[in-house]
Design a protein around this motif. Structure first.
Motif, mmCIF file in Angstrom:
data_model
loop_
_atom_site.group_PDB
_atom_site.id
_atom_site.type_symbol
_atom_site.label_atom_id
_atom_site.label_comp_id
_atom_site.label_asym_id
_atom_site.label_seq_id
_atom_site.Cartn_x
_atom_site.Cartn_y
_atom_site.Cartn_z
ATOM 1 N N VAL A 10 0.859 -1.186 0.000
ATOM 2 C CA VAL A 10 0.000 0.000 0.000
ATOM 3 C C VAL A 10 0.900 1.243 0.000
ATOM 4 O O VAL A 10 1.623 1.501 0.976
ATOM 5 C CB VAL A 10 -0.945 0.025 1.216
ATOM 6 C CG1 VAL A 10 -1.887 1.238 1.129
ATOM 7 C CG2 VAL A 10 -1.752 -1.274 1.286
ATOM 8 N N LEU A 11 0.865 1.948 -1.099
ATOM 9 C CA LEU A 11 1.670 3.169 -1.217
ATOM 10 C C LEU A 11 0.759 4.366 -0.886
ATOM 11 O O LEU A 11 -0.039 4.810 -1.742
ATOM 12 C CB LEU A 11 2.233 3.297 -2.633
ATOM 13 C CG LEU A 11 3.188 2.177 -3.077
ATOM 14 C CD1 LEU A 11 3.481 2.270 -4.571
ATOM 15 C CD2 LEU A 11 4.471 2.213 -2.270
ATOM 16 N N LEU A 17 -6.457 4.087 4.881
ATOM 17 C CA LEU A 17 -6.441 3.137 3.757
ATOM 18 C C LEU A 17 -5.677 1.876 4.141
ATOM 19 O O LEU A 17 -6.121 0.746 3.879
ATOM 20 C CB LEU A 17 -5.817 3.793 2.528
ATOM 21 C CG LEU A 17 -5.640 2.896 1.293
ATOM 22 C CD1 LEU A 17 -6.978 2.326 0.839
ATOM 23 C CD2 LEU A 17 -4.957 3.661 0.162
ATOM 24 N N THR A 18 -4.535 2.060 4.804
ATOM 25 C CA THR A 18 -3.738 0.901 5.230
ATOM 26 C C THR A 18 -4.518 0.047 6.220
ATOM 27 O O THR A 18 -4.534 -1.196 6.134
ATOM 28 C CB THR A 18 -2.421 1.365 5.873
ATOM 29 O OG1 THR A 18 -1.716 2.184 4.941
ATOM 30 C CG2 THR A 18 -1.568 0.176 6.247
ATOM 31 N N CYS A 36 3.228 -1.254 4.114
ATOM 32 C CA CYS A 36 2.826 0.146 3.930
ATOM 33 C C CYS A 36 4.084 0.998 3.667
ATOM 34 O O CYS A 36 5.054 0.934 4.440
ATOM 35 C CB CYS A 36 2.074 0.665 5.154
ATOM 36 S SG CYS A 36 1.489 2.367 4.969
ATOM 37 N N ARG A 37 4.068 1.756 2.562
ATOM 38 C CA ARG A 37 5.206 2.608 2.225
ATOM 39 C C ARG A 37 4.682 3.999 1.809
ATOM 40 O O ARG A 37 3.573 4.127 1.252
ATOM 41 C CB ARG A 37 6.012 2.017 1.059
ATOM 42 C CG ARG A 37 6.647 0.685 1.333
ATOM 43 C CD ARG A 37 7.822 0.799 2.292
ATOM 44 N NE ARG A 37 8.520 -0.458 2.398
ATOM 45 C CZ ARG A 37 8.207 -1.419 3.281
ATOM 46 N NH1 ARG A 37 7.173 -1.233 4.129
ATOM 47 N NH2 ARG A 37 8.882 -2.536 3.338
ATOM 48 N N GLN A 38 5.530 4.988 2.106
ATOM 49 C CA GLN A 38 5.184 6.361 1.711
ATOM 50 C C GLN A 38 6.103 6.852 0.589
ATOM 51 O O GLN A 38 6.141 8.049 0.278
ATOM 52 C CB GLN A 38 5.257 7.306 2.925
ATOM 53 C CG GLN A 38 4.236 6.961 3.998
ATOM 54 C CD GLN A 38 4.235 7.953 5.147
ATOM 55 O OE1 GLN A 38 4.737 9.094 5.020
ATOM 56 N NE2 GLN A 38 3.659 7.553 6.281
ATOM 57 N N ASP A 41 9.890 2.298 -3.141
ATOM 58 C CA ASP A 41 11.158 1.578 -2.946
ATOM 59 C C ASP A 41 11.118 0.255 -3.714
ATOM 60 O O ASP A 41 10.259 0.015 -4.568
ATOM 61 C CB ASP A 41 11.410 1.369 -1.451
ATOM 62 C CG ASP A 41 10.310 0.554 -0.777
ATOM 63 O OD1 ASP A 41 9.458 -0.004 -1.523
ATOM 64 O OD2 ASP A 41 10.291 0.447 0.453
ATOM 65 N N VAL A 42 12.054 -0.653 -3.393
ATOM 66 C CA VAL A 42 12.181 -1.921 -4.132
ATOM 67 C C VAL A 42 10.984 -2.836 -3.955
ATOM 68 O O VAL A 42 10.791 -3.798 -4.721
ATOM 69 C CB VAL A 42 13.458 -2.660 -3.698
ATOM 70 C CG1 VAL A 42 14.686 -1.891 -4.138
ATOM 71 C CG2 VAL A 42 13.475 -2.895 -2.192
ATOM 72 N N ALA A 43 10.161 -2.617 -2.939
ATOM 73 C CA ALA A 43 8.983 -3.462 -2.713
ATOM 74 C C ALA A 43 8.041 -3.441 -3.905
ATOM 75 O O ALA A 43 7.247 -4.363 -4.121
ATOM 76 C CB ALA A 43 8.255 -3.010 -1.443
#
Length: 524
Positions: A10-11, A17-18, A36-38, A41-43
């Motif tokens: 989940v960006l 939302l997360t 969860c990322r903001q 990145d590599v994910a």
């Protein structure tokens, strides 16, 4: 049957939302790992599901870097969506247009994961199907309503000598390298059988000849119709078992049965006759065709007279009337077993041994009988005495020797002597009836009388023979010198054959010493 762990990325900067994604209950067979990322990145390159709520200059470029096959969802307002180019839509599984409510997110996520599950289920079902049909040595194919091959297995490809890519989507003539004219002139029924299945709308079984890369083959083919959700015909599925070798074996068996010089029949495990060769019609009046389908045991009772018990080797003797002639048959029975040792039928062979049995009787007769007098010979006497424990019974042995027989031979010749021997043999048969009578050799004879007898009863038999001999030679002057002496011995529990002969011979010697023309009974 399967278990998948989906990595959900989940960006977003929106914790709501997360939280909504994390609270979603996984579907059966699935587990969700929510990241969860903001930032991008590599994910992005490893996640199975990407939900992007970060809208900046890097967003579109980052979405193109997602893992191939990943379900990518873009959450954006209408203004941002105006920036999307046609190629951007190609990487997206869904678009959520803002603003929206929390229930909307849950609904969309549920549909997204259900779609992923459906794709996985379809992929698994296809793997099931491919693994199954490719593991089967029979030919398998699926056709659409027009006859185009939609799917085939490996065995089918080997039979036609083509790859799946070359086969799928093509029709019968191309796949089997056959011209329409050749098909119409041959014995092929492949296409006609397809029409029958479509008309009957049920599974049908056919025997089909097909020209493969390995030559002509015989197939036992099962064809079934395929229907869609509305019960409309959309195609057929076929399974073809190559039975060429079995057919060849059956043909070879028929050739063998047809050329065997004796009658052969086969039964199944239920005891019914399932096959017979043509010679059966020569032995049995009902004929080969009428035999098939009958109960074997019942058939034997009706057709084989005086059948003996089957011996340990499977043989028995029987008689059958062919026209007006009676024939001797040698019956041989052998059970038939499958590879697991289970009895699945019976083999029966009937061989005409009429001539053999007649020759055997002649040979046995010649071996056991004196040719001149038609009496048993000395060799068979010993066999008879040791058979059926004769010596354990009451045995009375008469030893008969002709007196002055040599004078007849010397004066009138051996032909006259032979006449005397034949005459004596006839008198012995008249005197002793069905008792066992032997010509020991020369002018010596033995008569075996069974049963307990008194001396008086033995004397009557001896005197009857001596009297009949004197009456017979009285009519022929040249035989007037002839007479007979008799020695009689009676067995007991300890007497063997040789001892009984010696005792009767001793009594005979005493009769001759006392003047001949008489009998003596041996007493210790």
């Amino acid at each position: 049957m399967y278990y998948y762990k989906l990595q959900v990325l989940v960006l977003t900067a929106d914790t709501a939302l997360t939280d909504t994604v994390k609270k979603l209950e996984p579907l059966a067979g699935f587990e969700y790992e929510v990241l969860c990322r903001q930032n991008f990145d590599v994910a992005v390159k490893t996640a199975d599901v990407v939900i992007c709520d970060l809208l900046n200059a890097e967003t579109l470029e980052a979405l193109h870097r997602c893992k191939p096959g990943a379900a990518v969802v873009l959450s954006a307002d209408a203004k941002f969506l105006e920036q999307l180019a046609p190629e951007d839509y190609n990487v997206l599984a869904d678009i959520w247009v803002k603003p929206y409510l929390g229930n909307f997110i849950r609904f969309k996520l549920r549909r997204l994961f259900e779609n992923i599950k459906n794709v996985r289920d379809c992929h698994l079902a296809e793997n099931y199907l491919n693994t199954t049909i490719n593991s089967i040595p029979s030919l398998i194919w699926f056709k659409d309503i027009r006859g185009a091959h939609l799917k085939v297995n490996d065995s089918f490809c080997r039979a036609v000598g083509k790859t799946k890519d070359d086969v799928e989507g093509r029709g019968h003539y191309y796949i089997w390298d056959m011209k329409k004219e050749e098909y119409e002139q041959g014995e092929y029924i492949c296409l006609e059988s397809e029409e029958i299945v479509l008309q009957e709308k049920k599974t049908c079984i056919f025997d089909e000849k097909v020209k493969t890369k390995h030559g002509m083959r015989q197939f036992k083919t099962y064809k079934s119709p395929i229907f869609d959700d509305n019960e409309q015909l959309i195609g057929t599925v076929g399974i073809a078992h190559d039975v060429t070798d079995l057919e060849n074996m059956g043909a070879e068996l028929e050739v063998i049965l047809r050329n065997l010089p004796f009658a052969v029949l086969l039964t199944n495990e239920a005891g019914k006759i399932i096959n017979a060769n043509d010679i059966c019609s020569q032995y049995f009046t009902e004929g080969k065709e009428a035999m098939i389908g009958q109960e074997y045991q019942q058939w034997k009772q009706q057709n084989l007279a005086d059948m003996s018990e089957i011996n340990a080797k499977g043989y028995a003797d029987a008689k059958v009337l062919v026209g007006r002639r009676e024939k001797n048959l040698e019956i041989y029975e052998k059970p038939i077993f499958d590879v697991f040792g289970t009895a699945v039928g019976m083999l029966c062979m009937c061989r005409d041994v009429t001539v053999e049995r007649q020759l055997e009787k002649k040979i046995i007769y010649s071996a056991n009988t004196d040719q001149l007098t038609d009496l048993y010979n000395r060799r068979y006497f010993y066999e008879y005495m040791t058979r059926n424990k004769i010596m354990s019974k009451h045995v009375n042995l008469f030893y008969i020797d002709l007196d002055n027989f040599k004078k007849i031979n010397d004066e009138y010749g051996h032909q006259a002597g032979d006449t005397v021997l034949v005459m004596v043999a006839k008198l012995l048969k008249q005197t002793f009836g069905a008792e066992f009578i032997v010509r020991v050799g020369g002018d010596e004879f033995l008569a075996v009388v069974l049963g307990s007898k008194t001396d008086a009863e033995l004397a009557i038999l001896a005197e009857r023979f001596l009297s009949s001999l004197q009456q017979t030679i009285a009519d022929n002057a040249k035989f007037s010198v002839l007479s007979a002496s008799i020695g009689i011995a009676v067995s007991n529990a300890l007497t063997d054959v040789d001892l009984l002969i010696r005792q009767s011979d001793s009594a005979l010697y005493e009769a001759k010493r006392n003047g001949k023309k008489q009998y003596k009974i041996y007493h210790k």
